[in-house]
Motif scaffolding. Structure first.
Motif: not given
Length: 64
Positions: A12-16, A58-62
């Protein structure tokens, strides 16, 4: 450096926004745009690709 990355965990936009904040914390002039439909991220930054990938993790994404 202009870079397009596949980030399958973008939902979602929050992930971005989370990824953008992580990158801009290190490079305030970075421009980050993303698309949760295609799960892609475009980054324009002075940082190296390795550092950008590290910050996304580090932000929690792969990164694919």
């Amino acid at each position: 450096m202009n870079l397009t990355l596949s980030v399958p965990s973008i939902g979602c936009a929050s992930c971005i926004e989370t990824i953008t904040k992580a990158i801009q914390a290190v490079d305030a002039s970075a421009i980050v745009t993303g698309d949760s439909t295609t799960k892609s991220l475009d980054v324009e930054s002075q940082l190296t690709e390795v550092k950008i990938r590290e910050l996304i993790v580090i932000a929690g994404h792969k990164v694919a």
